[in-house]
Scaffold this motif. Sequence first.
Motif, PDB file in Angstrom:
ATOM      1  N   HIS A  20      60.672  11.895  22.169  1.00 52.22           N
ATOM      2  CA  HIS A  20      61.767  11.460  21.279  1.00 52.22           C
ATOM      3  C   HIS A  20      62.718  10.453  21.924  1.00 52.22           C
ATOM      4  N   ALA A  67      63.312   7.427  18.530  1.00 51.40           N
ATOM      5  CA  ALA A  67      63.617   8.357  17.443  1.00 51.40           C
ATOM      6  C   ALA A  67      62.681   8.141  16.261  1.00 51.40           C
ATOM      7  N   PRO A  68      62.250   9.230  15.629  1.00 46.90           N
ATOM      8  CA  PRO A  68      61.409   9.112  14.437  1.00 46.90           C
ATOM      9  C   PRO A  68      62.109   8.278  13.367  1.00 46.90           C
TER      10      PRO A  68
END
Length: 83
Positions: free
Chosen positions: A50, A53-54
């Motif tokens: 992460h 970030a998605p």
Amino acid sequence: MKKAATATAGTEVMKSAVAVQRRVTEQEGAAATTLMQDAYRQLEEMIVTHQLAPGSMWSEGALANLTGFGRTPVREALKRLES
């Protein structure tokens, strides 16, 4: 007779030069593949952990700067990640 020997020697030199160029091209191709694989691994790791970030939007240039790779290995790594 000397002309035939000179022509043969010239042909051998050309064959040798072509063989050297072929090896250099293969080595450059291998290096490019390795860069793409390294960029792929780094981007994959950044996604999994992460660090990216998605849903975030990144340009090739920004990812290249972030990872330290050139745009071409990053582009190829992104294509692989998309598939």
